[in-house]
Design a protein around this motif. Structure first.
Motif, PDB file in Angstrom:
ATOM      1  N   VAL A  97      -2.912 -20.535  46.929  1.00 25.66           N
ATOM      2  CA  VAL A  97      -2.471 -19.185  45.762  1.00 25.66           C
ATOM      3  C   VAL A  97      -1.448 -18.378  46.525  1.00 25.66           C
ATOM      4  O   VAL A  97      -0.374 -17.840  46.144  1.00 25.66           O
ATOM      5  CB  VAL A  97      -3.823 -18.377  45.520  1.00 25.66           C
ATOM      6  CG1 VAL A  97      -3.413 -16.998  44.755  1.00 25.66           C
ATOM      7  CG2 VAL A  97      -4.692 -19.276  44.641  1.00 25.66           C
ATOM      8  N   ILE A  98      -1.744 -18.083  47.828  1.00 23.98           N
ATOM      9  CA  ILE A  98      -0.759 -17.177  48.889  1.00 23.98           C
ATOM     10  C   ILE A  98       0.636 -17.524  48.698  1.00 23.98           C
ATOM     11  O   ILE A  98       1.544 -17.106  48.551  1.00 23.98           O
ATOM     12  CB  ILE A  98      -1.386 -17.168  50.020  1.00 23.98           C
ATOM     13  CG1 ILE A  98      -2.407 -16.283  49.775  1.00 23.98           C
ATOM     14  CG2 ILE A  98      -0.205 -16.181  50.813  1.00 23.98           C
ATOM     15  CD1 ILE A  98      -3.362 -16.152  51.408  1.00 23.98           C
ATOM     16  N   ILE A  99       0.902 -19.155  49.111  1.00 26.19           N
ATOM     17  CA  ILE A  99       2.056 -19.721  49.027  1.00 26.19           C
ATOM     18  C   ILE A  99       2.811 -19.821  47.631  1.00 26.19           C
ATOM     19  O   ILE A  99       4.180 -19.313  47.394  1.00 26.19           O
ATOM     20  CB  ILE A  99       1.806 -20.940  49.460  1.00 26.19           C
ATOM     21  CG1 ILE A  99       1.380 -21.128  50.984  1.00 26.19           C
ATOM     22  CG2 ILE A  99       3.274 -22.023  49.294  1.00 26.19           C
ATOM     23  CD1 ILE A  99       0.987 -22.416  51.468  1.00 26.19           C
ATOM     24  N   GLU A 100       2.070 -20.207  46.509  1.00 23.50           N
ATOM     25  CA  GLU A 100       2.368 -20.156  45.265  1.00 23.50           C
ATOM     26  C   GLU A 100       3.020 -18.708  44.791  1.00 23.50           C
ATOM     27  O   GLU A 100       4.038 -18.612  44.212  1.00 23.50           O
ATOM     28  CB  GLU A 100       1.265 -20.489  44.256  1.00 23.50           C
ATOM     29  CG  GLU A 100       1.147 -21.966  44.318  1.00 23.50           C
ATOM     30  CD  GLU A 100       0.053 -22.375  43.403  1.00 23.50           C
ATOM     31  OE1 GLU A 100      -0.756 -21.578  42.683  1.00 23.50           O
ATOM     32  OE2 GLU A 100      -0.300 -23.601  43.464  1.00 23.50           O
ATOM     33  N   GLN A 101       2.276 -17.738  45.189  1.00 26.35           N
ATOM     34  CA  GLN A 101       2.920 -16.230  44.836  1.00 26.35           C
ATOM     35  C   GLN A 101       3.718 -15.722  45.991  1.00 26.35           C
ATOM     36  O   GLN A 101       3.938 -14.576  45.739  1.00 26.35           O
ATOM     37  CB  GLN A 101       1.572 -15.422  44.610  1.00 26.35           C
ATOM     38  CG  GLN A 101       0.673 -15.828  43.396  1.00 26.35           C
ATOM     39  CD  GLN A 101      -0.224 -14.798  42.923  1.00 26.35           C
ATOM     40  OE1 GLN A 101       0.164 -13.510  43.085  1.00 26.35           O
ATOM     41  NE2 GLN A 101      -1.405 -15.302  42.111  1.00 26.35           N
ATOM     42  N   GLN A 102       4.076 -16.460  47.057  1.00 27.49           N
ATOM     43  CA  GLN A 102       5.130 -16.231  47.906  1.00 27.49           C
ATOM     44  C   GLN A 102       4.540 -14.711  48.808  1.00 27.49           C
ATOM     45  O   GLN A 102       5.420 -13.853  48.654  1.00 27.49           O
ATOM     46  CB  GLN A 102       6.525 -15.733  46.974  1.00 27.49           C
ATOM     47  CG  GLN A 102       6.888 -17.132  46.530  1.00 27.49           C
ATOM     48  CD  GLN A 102       8.277 -16.884  46.049  1.00 27.49           C
ATOM     49  OE1 GLN A 102       8.731 -15.799  45.908  1.00 27.49           O
ATOM     50  NE2 GLN A 102       9.140 -17.999  45.674  1.00 27.49           N
ATOM     51  N   LEU A 103       3.451 -14.942  49.036  1.00 26.43           N
ATOM     52  CA  LEU A 103       2.911 -13.689  49.731  1.00 26.43           C
ATOM     53  C   LEU A 103       2.283 -14.045  51.110  1.00 26.43           C
ATOM     54  O   LEU A 103       1.530 -13.438  51.529  1.00 26.43           O
ATOM     55  CB  LEU A 103       1.505 -13.099  48.969  1.00 26.43           C
ATOM     56  CG  LEU A 103       1.997 -12.692  47.511  1.00 26.43           C
ATOM     57  CD1 LEU A 103       0.657 -12.450  46.686  1.00 26.43           C
ATOM     58  CD2 LEU A 103       2.691 -11.415  47.560  1.00 26.43           C
ATOM     59  N   LYS A 104       2.892 -15.097  51.695  1.00 30.99           N
ATOM     60  CA  LYS A 104       2.340 -15.428  52.982  1.00 30.99           C
ATOM     61  C   LYS A 104       2.703 -14.333  53.970  1.00 30.99           C
ATOM     62  O   LYS A 104       1.981 -14.350  54.860  1.00 30.99           O
ATOM     63  CB  LYS A 104       3.136 -16.728  53.352  1.00 30.99           C
ATOM     64  CG  LYS A 104       2.483 -17.518  54.432  1.00 30.99           C
ATOM     65  CD  LYS A 104       3.413 -18.957  54.623  1.00 30.99           C
ATOM     66  CE  LYS A 104       2.676 -19.843  55.472  1.00 30.99           C
ATOM     67  NZ  LYS A 104       3.403 -21.038  55.541  1.00 30.99           N
TER      68      LYS A 104
END
Length: 262
Positions: A97-104
């Motif tokens: 989810v973090i990667i998909e929403q570009q919130l790494k």
């Protein structure tokens, strides 16, 4: 006559030394010639020596590679109890989810022995000095909640701030702000995402549990965070405790019903 004989002996001595030198040079160049011609025997010996050297190095490399491979395999697939495999599965889903929403750069997962810590930095969730959720926060919390809702684990929410004092109409201290932020997360998970309230709890730590020293802007930004902790307990110990409690209750009930006059 004597002088002539002595002269002839000197000439013969010089010629002998010269002949010895030429013989030695001839032998030296003959050896060089043999090496240069790469005779079959010499070539075979060279190949043998090279094969010995290459084979040794290859065995060393293979051994080192095998050790490294085994170590990586142990690190990647350790022998874990079932609770840890669940932990890894949840962490993997949240990371996706973090990667998909570009919130790494703003959301981090830390796996510990008894919990998974999902750490959100301040800008993703709240505006400065506020406890109302940002639209982006609701979006990612919705995805995280969909992962956490099917599992029975308790969820403990922590609010943290930096050490910059706050004084506004809503909050008198960072401690109060951190409590309000933790409660905002809890309220959202319960009211909007329908996670059972008996699984939810939280607190605010204010500035008193920093991740880094509050000496730079970067470090203060690290300390302004929300942590959603998914708690894991020892299922075996829990079952044993539950069994003991049930046994004690049964004994107490038997003792009570067996007394005269009851």
């Amino acid at each position: 006559m004597g002088r002539k004989k002595h002269h002839e002996e000197a000439e013969e001595g010089w010629i002998t030394s010269y002949a010895d030198l030429m013989t030695n040079l001839f032998a030296f160049f003959l050896v060089l010639f043999i090496f240069a011609t790469n005779s079959k025997e010499e070539t075979n010996m060279s190949v043998v020596l090279q094969e010995i050297r290459t084979g040794f190095l290859e065995r060393v490399d293979k051994k080192a590679a095998k050790v490294l491979k085994d170590e990586l395999k142990k690190a990647q697939t350790p022998s874990m109890p079932q609770v840890d495999s669940k932990k890894a599965e949840i962490a993997k889903k949240v990371e996706k989810v973090i990667i998909e929403q570009q919130l790494k750069n703003y959301v981090h997962i830390i796996i510990e022995e008894k919990k998974i810590r999902i750490v959100f930095t301040d800008p993703v969730i709240f505006k400065t000095g506020k406890a109302e959720l940002n639209p982006q926060a609701k979006k990612i919390l919705k995805e995280v909640a969909s992962i956490l809702k099917p599992i029975p684990n308790p969820i403990f929410v922590e609010g943290h701030t930096d050490n910059v004092p706050i004084h506004n109409k809503e909050y008198d201290s960072n401690w109060e702000l951190s409590f309000s932020r933790a409660y905002s997360i809890i309220k959202y998970l319960q009211k909007v995402e329908n996670i059972p309230p008996d699984r939810l709890s939280g607190t605010g730590y204010g500035e008193y549990k920093p991740l880094a020293g509050n000496d730079t802007n970067i470090n203060r930004a690290k300390n302004r965070r929300i942590e959603i902790n998914v708690i894991f307990f020892d299922e075996k110990k829990s079952e044993e405790t539950s069994g003991k409690t049930n046994n004690q209750a049964t004994k107490a009930e038997t003792s009570h019903t067996s007394k005269p006059g009851h």
